[in-house]
Design an enzyme around this catalytic site. Structure first.
Site, mmCIF file in Angstrom:
data_model
loop_
_atom_site.group_PDB
_atom_site.id
_atom_site.type_symbol
_atom_site.label_atom_id
_atom_site.label_comp_id
_atom_site.label_asym_id
_atom_site.label_seq_id
_atom_site.Cartn_x
_atom_site.Cartn_y
_atom_site.Cartn_z
ATOM 1 C CG ASN A 10 -1.713 1.219 1.424
ATOM 2 O OD1 ASN A 10 -1.804 2.045 0.520
ATOM 3 N ND2 ASN A 10 -2.332 1.361 2.604
ATOM 4 C CD1 TRP A 11 3.612 1.128 -2.865
ATOM 5 C CD2 TRP A 11 4.253 2.744 -4.291
ATOM 6 N NE1 TRP A 11 4.688 0.652 -3.567
ATOM 7 C CE2 TRP A 11 5.105 1.632 -4.460
ATOM 8 C CE3 TRP A 11 4.467 3.871 -5.085
ATOM 9 C CZ2 TRP A 11 6.158 1.625 -5.375
ATOM 10 C CZ3 TRP A 11 5.505 3.863 -6.010
ATOM 11 C CH2 TRP A 11 6.343 2.746 -6.140
ATOM 12 C CE LYS A 12 -0.226 3.327 4.751
ATOM 13 N NZ LYS A 12 -0.203 3.453 6.213
ATOM 14 C CG HIS A 95 -5.907 2.090 5.287
ATOM 15 N ND1 HIS A 95 -5.483 3.022 6.200
ATOM 16 C CD2 HIS A 95 -4.883 1.220 5.141
ATOM 17 C CE1 HIS A 95 -4.248 2.721 6.587
ATOM 18 N NE2 HIS A 95 -3.868 1.624 5.952
ATOM 19 C CD GLU A 97 -2.956 5.648 6.788
ATOM 20 O OE1 GLU A 97 -2.904 5.690 5.544
ATOM 21 O OE2 GLU A 97 -2.063 5.138 7.499
ATOM 22 C CD GLU A 164 -3.554 -2.266 7.466
ATOM 23 O OE1 GLU A 164 -2.449 -2.507 6.951
ATOM 24 O OE2 GLU A 164 -4.199 -1.236 7.233
ATOM 25 N N GLY A 170 2.500 2.432 10.740
ATOM 26 C CA GLY A 170 3.487 3.493 10.556
ATOM 27 C C GLY A 170 4.236 3.869 11.826
ATOM 28 C CB SER A 206 5.145 -1.548 11.902
ATOM 29 O OG SER A 206 4.793 -0.199 12.121
ATOM 30 N N GLY A 227 2.741 -1.165 4.260
ATOM 31 C CA GLY A 227 2.778 0.246 3.898
ATOM 32 C C GLY A 227 4.202 0.689 3.605
ATOM 33 N N GLY A 228 4.822 1.341 4.586
ATOM 34 C CA GLY A 228 6.145 1.941 4.403
ATOM 35 C C GLY A 228 7.166 1.035 3.731
HETATM 36 P P1 PGA Z 1 2.773 0.438 7.569
HETATM 37 O O1 PGA Z 1 1.304 0.626 6.928
HETATM 38 O O2 PGA Z 1 3.296 -0.877 7.056
HETATM 39 O O3 PGA Z 1 3.555 1.622 7.093
HETATM 40 O O4 PGA Z 1 2.586 0.406 9.046
HETATM 41 C C1 PGA Z 1 0.424 -0.436 6.772
HETATM 42 C C2 PGA Z 1 -0.891 0.050 6.227
HETATM 43 O O5 PGA Z 1 -1.369 1.099 6.701
HETATM 44 O O6 PGA Z 1 -1.502 -0.569 5.332
#
Ligand code: PGA
Length: 244
Positions: A10-12, A95, A97, A164, A170, A206, A227-228
């Protein structure tokens, strides 16, 4: 039942056309044959360039959100049919977010998942508890309730769930593999429709090359939403190598 592992990046809101070399690097480094599915969910602006860059590759494409509507006067939104048309196979919905930053409720998430399914996409439906909910011992109750209200009536094989924990996204903190496994098993047990054994449940929050092995070795953890660490081709490959 053996479920096919899935690693989704997930590149956000990250990535420009200068970053497309990622596709070549990941494709070149993947194991053959690939023992699972690999998906990248870039920002919408990169879906078309990724489609071109991933042509003939086993890496599939997903979007990060979709509208619950089919089309019309919804400035700035993208329908599930448009995402399918551009080459997506998956779409992330719900998600945290978006639940937090855009006020999306379980009911909104459910209608988005329904829109995705009717367009022929596989929704990756996200669930997760806050730190306060976890510390007060309510994680399982909260997340199983989100499951019941966010998921349309569908066979378990037709959707993907991503657990999640919000406090792990993050932050560099992850649930222990044992805690994550317990939550995943509870989600599978709480699946309200047919096909609980076919349901793929990803862990997210994470996930990094150094914790992926433990997490992915758990019986009910069928993959990861990353994500990251998905932004870096080598880190993403170092996570993928732990799927069996
Ligand atoms: P993260 O994000 O791996 O940077 O914690 C995961 C996500 O929000 O899908």
């Amino acid at each position: 039942m053996t479920r096919r592992a899935l690693i989704a990046g997930n590149w956000k809101m990250n990535g420009l056309s200068a970053d497309l070399g990622w596709a070549q690097d990941v494709c070149a480094g993947l194991p053959h044959p690939l023992p699972g599915d690999v998906v990248v969910c870039p920002p919408a602006t990169l879906l078309f360039p990724f489609k071109v860059a991933l042509k003939d590759s086993v890496v599939e494409m997903g979007a990060q959100d979709c509208s619950c509507f089919k089309g019309g006067a919804f400035t700035g939104d993208l329908s599930a049919t448009m995402l399918k048309d551009i080459g997506c196979r998956y779409v992330i919905v719900g998600h945290s977010e978006r639940r937090e930053g855009h006020g999306e409720s379980d009911a909104n998430v459910r209608t988005k998942a329904e829109a995705a399914l009717s367009a022929g996409l596989i929704p990756i439906i996200c669930l997760g508890e806050t730190l306060e909910q976890r510390e007060s011992g309510k994680a399982e109750a909260i997340v199983t309730q989100q499951l019941r209200h966010s998921v349309p009536q569908v066979h378990g094989a037709d959707v993907v769930i991503a657990y999640e924990p919000i406090w792990a996204i993050g932050t560099g903190k992850t649930a222990t593999a044992q805690d994550a496994q317990a939550l995943h098993a509870a989600l599978r047990a709480a699946w309200p429709y047919e096909g609980a054994e076919a349901l793929r449940i990803l862990y997210g929050g994470s996930v990094k090359p150094d914790n992926a092995q433990d997490l992915l070795a758990q019986k009910d953890i069928d993959g990861a939403l990353v994500g990251g660490a998905s932004l870096n081709a080598q880190d993403f490959l170092d996570i993928i190598k732990h799927i069996a």
